[in-house]
Design a protein around this motif. Structure first.
Motif, short mmCIF file in Angstrom:
data_model
loop_
_atom_site.label_atom_id
_atom_site.label_comp_id
_atom_site.label_asym_id
_atom_site.label_seq_id
_atom_site.Cartn_x
_atom_site.Cartn_y
_atom_site.Cartn_z
N PRO A 1 0.80 -1.22 0.00
CA PRO A 1 0.00 0.00 0.00
C PRO A 1 0.84 1.28 0.00
N LYS A 2 0.62 2.10 -1.02
CA LYS A 2 1.29 3.40 -1.24
C LYS A 2 2.72 3.27 -1.76
N ARG A 3 3.27 2.05 -1.82
CA ARG A 3 4.64 1.87 -2.31
C ARG A 3 4.58 1.57 -3.81
N ALA A 4 4.69 2.61 -4.62
CA ALA A 4 4.39 2.49 -6.04
C ALA A 4 5.58 2.83 -6.92
N SER A 5 5.71 2.08 -8.00
CA SER A 5 6.69 2.35 -9.05
C SER A 5 5.96 2.49 -10.38
N LEU A 6 6.55 3.21 -11.31
CA LEU A 6 5.95 3.43 -12.63
C LEU A 6 6.92 2.98 -13.71
N VAL A 7 6.38 2.33 -14.73
CA VAL A 7 7.20 1.89 -15.87
C VAL A 7 6.48 2.26 -17.17
N ALA A 8 7.24 2.75 -18.13
CA ALA A 8 6.71 3.09 -19.46
C ALA A 8 7.76 2.73 -20.50
N ARG A 9 7.30 2.50 -21.71
CA ARG A 9 8.22 2.20 -22.83
C ARG A 9 7.93 3.17 -23.97
N ASP B 1 14.30 1.63 -28.58
CA ASP B 1 13.32 1.69 -27.49
C ASP B 1 13.98 2.14 -26.19
N VAL B 2 13.28 2.97 -25.46
CA VAL B 2 13.73 3.41 -24.14
C VAL B 2 12.66 3.06 -23.12
N VAL B 3 13.06 2.32 -22.11
CA VAL B 3 12.16 1.99 -21.00
C VAL B 3 12.45 2.98 -19.87
N LEU B 4 11.39 3.57 -19.34
CA LEU B 4 11.50 4.49 -18.21
C LEU B 4 10.99 3.79 -16.96
N ALA B 5 11.74 3.88 -15.86
CA ALA B 5 11.31 3.31 -14.59
C ALA B 5 11.53 4.35 -13.49
N PHE B 6 10.44 4.71 -12.83
CA PHE B 6 10.48 5.62 -11.68
C PHE B 6 10.09 4.77 -10.47
N LEU B 7 11.01 4.58 -9.55
CA LEU B 7 10.95 3.45 -8.63
C LEU B 7 10.72 3.83 -7.17
N ALA B 8 10.12 2.91 -6.46
CA ALA B 8 9.94 3.03 -5.02
C ALA B 8 11.13 2.42 -4.28
N ASP B 9 11.30 2.83 -3.04
CA ASP B 9 12.05 2.09 -2.02
C ASP B 9 13.56 1.97 -2.21
N GLY C 1 16.88 -0.10 0.14
CA GLY C 1 17.41 -1.31 -0.49
C GLY C 1 16.66 -1.78 -1.72
N GLY C 2 15.48 -1.21 -1.99
CA GLY C 2 14.77 -1.53 -3.23
C GLY C 2 13.86 -2.73 -3.20
N LYS C 3 13.63 -3.32 -2.01
CA LYS C 3 12.80 -4.52 -1.93
C LYS C 3 11.42 -4.29 -2.53
N TRP C 4 10.83 -3.12 -2.29
CA TRP C 4 9.47 -2.84 -2.74
C TRP C 4 9.44 -2.04 -4.04
N GLY C 5 10.60 -1.87 -4.66
CA GLY C 5 10.70 -1.14 -5.91
C GLY C 5 11.37 -1.97 -6.99
N ALA C 6 12.65 -1.69 -7.24
CA ALA C 6 13.36 -2.37 -8.32
C ALA C 6 13.41 -3.88 -8.11
N GLN C 7 13.69 -4.32 -6.89
CA GLN C 7 13.75 -5.76 -6.65
C GLN C 7 12.41 -6.42 -6.94
N SER D 1 19.80 -4.33 -8.86
CA SER D 1 18.67 -5.16 -9.26
C SER D 1 18.67 -5.41 -10.76
N PHE D 2 18.91 -4.35 -11.54
CA PHE D 2 18.84 -4.50 -12.99
C PHE D 2 20.02 -5.29 -13.55
N ALA D 3 21.15 -5.28 -12.84
CA ALA D 3 22.28 -6.10 -13.26
C ALA D 3 21.93 -7.58 -13.20
#
Length: 429
Positions: free
Chosen positions: A52-60, A133-141, A145-151, A377-379
């Protein structure tokens, strides 16, 4: 007012403080703000709420040649907490003063979020697609450490990053003024690994007036003392050696691989960050034991922040266990691997050319980050990861001290410079 400045101000005004325990406001409002700004130029995006409220956004964004490998541009929306009474200007006010935008996240990293948004909006309004193509990621957390975002996204929605072979994120591309009124621009190609550890010692509980040879507090304190006073030997990784060699050339001093610390004094406050990449580090940060002065507790705990160099993780933990001894148990509070990529290839050339086009005297250099980012995470998806959030900075600004510090701010001219560089970079990427 330049759009990037306004975007940066508005993002700072959205409180996304992340204490690490879900008690903060979360990133949902900021993610919805980004979605709205992208929708205004025809970009569809998806918001993923991992908690709840821990949000990330992705677009291409489709490129001119979708058959090419895609590029990921990523930034995090959360910030570390800030207390208003400690700051010269409201940390969530996004005020402009002394030529800077002030506020929590001004350099970590709502400046880059704003630059990405400004560049994308400008290009799409002008009908200019990126070459691929370019992927955009605007991430939480990220700040916890990124558990609720990138991970979360990498684990649960890896399809979002289909075709992405390279990623560009934070803590790189910023300038360091060197003799001759030239600037080195540090491009991150490596990050130390993270080992946040909880140490536990156990003994026999009893009365404080008695003799207790198996006192848990004593065992723990001695182990923590060994860790905190240990100095690891210097190990020059590829990125660190390349940075020091080029920095020494820029400052006109000799690079001595046997005593590389000698040249650190030349580079000012940045020496703290670079110096931490010469060796593994161990820093005790927390102690917890007992509940009354005359009661010997049966358990004592401590936490230690460990950071290890790329390629030397096994050596690091072997040393930690030797220093701890058999009577102290260690467990991870948070672990993440070290990452490193080569400073070569077409993407690196695109970064260098973009910087030189806006600052003809630019001296791009690779370096290793002592902290960590969502690149870890992305690696794991096989991407080559770089830190490239370009900023031309005034020589007197302690940039590295701005991260998680009081009175965080980013120069307005630096934001404008970053947008121009990122725009040229995307043309070449």
């Amino acid at each position: 007012m330049d759009e990037v400045v306004q975007l940066c101000q508005e993002l700072i005004r959205i409180d996304t403080s992340n204490p690490g325990d879900h008690s903060g406001p979360g990133e949902r409002v900021a993610a919805e703000y980004v979605a709205e700004k992208l929708a205004e130029v025809g970009v569809e995006s998806r918001i993923f709420e991992s908690h709840p409220k821990r949000a990330s956004l992705v677009a291409r964004i489709e490129g001119e040649d979708p058959s090419r490998d895609a590029l990921l541009l990523h930034g995090h929306l959360d910030v570390v907490p800030a207390r208003k009474e400690d700051w010269t200007h409201d940390p969530f006010g996004g005020e402009i003063a002394d030529g800077c935008v002030w506020g929590r996240g001004a350099v970590d990293m709502k400046d880059m979020d704003a630059m990405i948004l400004a560049v994308v909006r400008k290009r799409l309004r002008e009908g200019r697609k990126p070459p691929r193509d370019v992927v955009l990621a605007f991430l939480a957390d990220e700040e916890a450490g990124g558990k609720w975002g990138a991970q979360y996204l990498v684990k649960e929605h890896p399809e979002l990053f289909e075709g992405c072979t390279e990623a560009v994120g934070e803590v790189g591309g910023f300038s360091l003024t060197v003799p001759g009124d030239r600037r080195m621009y540090l491009i991150e190609t490596a990050e130390k690994g993270i080992g946040w550890m909880e140490l536990t010692a156990r003994g026999t509980a009893g009365h404080g007036s008695m003799v207790h040879p198996d006192n848990a507090v004593t065992a723990l304190a001695e182990a923590v003392g060994r860790l905190g006073s240990h100095e690891f030997p210097i190990r020059l990784t590829k990125a660190v050696r390349a940075f020091l060699e080029r920095a020494c050339m820029a400052y006109g001093v000799e690079f001595d691989p046997d005593e590389p610390e000698k040249c650190l004094a030349e580079i000012g406050p940045l020496a703290r960050m670079i110096g931490a990449t010469l060796r593994h580090t161990l820093n005790p940060t927390r102690l917890d034991a007992g509940y009354k002065t005359n009661v010997i507790p049966q358990e004592a705990r401590a936490q230690v922040d460990g950071r290890f160099l790329p390629g030397h993780e096994a050596d690091f933990f072997a040393t930690v266990d030797e220093l701890l001894g058999p009577d102290v148990q260690r467990d991870f509070v948070h672990y993440d691997h070290a990452v490193e990529t080569e400073y070569e290839g077409a993407l690196v050339a695109a970064m260098e050319e973009a910087l030189l086009s806006e600052d003809p005297g630019a001296l791009p250099v690779p370096y290793c980050l002592s902290g960590g980012t969502d690149a870890k995470s992305f690696a794991r998806l096989g991407m080559r990861c770089f830190g490239f959030a370009p900023l031309r900075l005034p020589p007197e600004l302690d940039f590295s001290g701005m991260f998680h510090g009081v009175d965080e701010r980013v120069p307005v001219d630096g934001l404008r410079f970053g947008v121009r560089v990122l725009d040229r970079f995307l043309d070449r990427a």
